[in-house]
Structures are given as C-alpha cells and as structure tokens.
Design a protein around this motif. Structure first.
Motif, PDB file in Angstrom:
ATOM      1  N   UNK A  95       0.831  -1.210   0.000  1.00  0.00           N
ATOM      2  CA  UNK A  95       0.000   0.000   0.000  1.00  0.00           C
ATOM      3  C   UNK A  95       0.862   1.255   0.000  1.00  0.00           C
ATOM      4  N   UNK A  96       0.380   2.280  -0.685  1.00  0.00           N
ATOM      5  CA  UNK A  96       1.085   3.551  -0.744  1.00  0.00           C
ATOM      6  C   UNK A  96       0.357   4.608   0.066  1.00  0.00           C
ATOM      7  N   UNK A  97      -0.531   4.168   0.939  1.00  0.00           N
ATOM      8  CA  UNK A  97      -1.234   5.068   1.842  1.00  0.00           C
ATOM      9  C   UNK A  97      -0.940   4.640   3.261  1.00  0.00           C
ATOM     10  N   UNK A  98      -0.944   5.603   4.155  1.00  0.00           N
ATOM     11  CA  UNK A  98      -0.679   5.282   5.538  1.00  0.00           C
ATOM     12  C   UNK A  98      -1.215   6.342   6.475  1.00  0.00           C
ATOM     13  N   UNK A  99      -1.121   6.032   7.755  1.00  0.00           N
ATOM     14  CA  UNK A  99      -1.545   6.955   8.802  1.00  0.00           C
ATOM     15  C   UNK A  99      -0.309   7.362   9.599  1.00  0.00           C
ATOM     16  N   UNK A 100      -0.158   8.649   9.820  1.00  0.00           N
ATOM     17  CA  UNK A 100       0.970   9.159  10.586  1.00  0.00           C
ATOM     18  C   UNK A 100       0.780   8.752  12.046  1.00  0.00           C
ATOM     19  N   UNK A 101       1.798   8.111  12.621  1.00  0.00           N
ATOM     20  CA  UNK A 101       1.759   7.677  14.013  1.00  0.00           C
ATOM     21  C   UNK A 101       2.478   8.687  14.907  1.00  0.00           C
ATOM     22  N   UNK A 102       3.637   9.172  14.454  1.00  0.00           N
ATOM     23  CA  UNK A 102       4.416  10.130  15.237  1.00  0.00           C
ATOM     24  C   UNK A 102       5.205  11.018  14.287  1.00  0.00           C
ATOM     25  N   UNK A 103       5.479  12.247  14.717  1.00  0.00           N
ATOM     26  CA  UNK A 103       6.259  13.182  13.909  1.00  0.00           C
ATOM     27  C   UNK A 103       7.395  13.763  14.738  1.00  0.00           C
ATOM     28  N   UNK A 104       8.455  14.129  14.061  1.00  0.00           N
ATOM     29  CA  UNK A 104       9.570  14.789  14.720  1.00  0.00           C
ATOM     30  C   UNK A 104       9.267  16.268  14.933  1.00  0.00           C
ATOM     31  N   UNK A 105      10.160  16.983  15.611  1.00  0.00           N
ATOM     32  CA  UNK A 105       9.915  18.391  15.909  1.00  0.00           C
ATOM     33  C   UNK A 105      10.015  19.301  14.693  1.00  0.00           C
ATOM     34  N   UNK A 106      10.710  18.887  13.648  1.00  0.00           N
ATOM     35  CA  UNK A 106      10.849  19.697  12.445  1.00  0.00           C
ATOM     36  C   UNK A 106      12.304  19.846  12.056  1.00  0.00           C
ATOM     37  N   UNK A 107      12.513  20.422  10.893  1.00  0.00           N
ATOM     38  CA  UNK A 107      13.873  20.630  10.381  1.00  0.00           C
ATOM     39  C   UNK A 107      14.316  22.051  10.697  1.00  0.00           C
TER      40      UNK A 107
END
Length: 104
Positions: free
Chosen positions: A35-47
C-alpha cells in the motif's frame, strides 16, 4: 509507543487495501502491491532552516497520507511493522478520510 522521530522524520503505519475488488474478485497476497497510503503515528519536531530556526512539519499524528512506493525504511516497533521516512517523501495528505475502517 515509546519512539520519537528526529528532525523532519515521521513514523507511518501502512493502511492495507481491500483484498477483494468491487466485482467480488479476491486478490491473492502474491499479487498485491504494498500500500502507498498510511496513517501518521508520530512526527519529529521539524527541520532547521539556514538561519537555524526550527520549521514545523505540515503533517501531524493521525493524518492519512500518500507516499512513494519505495519511500521510507521499514522497522518493527513494539511488534508492529512501521515505516520511518522524511516529510519530503510524503506526496500529500488525504483530506476528509480520517477513518480507515468502513462500517459493516
């Protein structure tokens, strides 16, 4: 989950597609593509930009996203298969499709 991605990386759980077509044909596992779809579980603080300022990500936990076929690195965290990828590997956010499960 006790994992926090760094910088502009996100953790994605793949959303499995239906194993049956609308015409009722069952697709075997060997013929399915990832699958090429997903749900975001966690994100980093940013670049950080050139000035050293933190630039927040456009995605957040719970968003449904579309990503490239070969994007990300597959990892197993707490017994669950997940993908870790940079935000730039995400092609877009699917609006208005919060629930991945259909009513029976």
């Amino acid at each position: 989950m006790k994992f926090r991605p760094l910088h502009d990386r996100v953790v994605v759980r793949r959303i499995e597609e239906d194993a049956k077509t609308s015409g009722g044909i069952i697709i075997p596992d060997s013929a399915k593509e990832k699958p090429q779809q997903g749900e975001i579980v966690a994100v980093g603080p940013g670049a950080r930009n050139e000035k050293g300022e933190l630039v927040a990500l456009d995605v957040k936990a719970g968003d449904r996203v579309v990503f490239g076929k070969w994007s990300g690195t597959e990892v197993k965290i707490d017994g669950e298969d997940l993908l870790i990828m940079k935000e730039s590997d995400i092609m877009g956010i699917l609006e208005g499709s919060k629930s991945s499960k259909k009513a029976a």
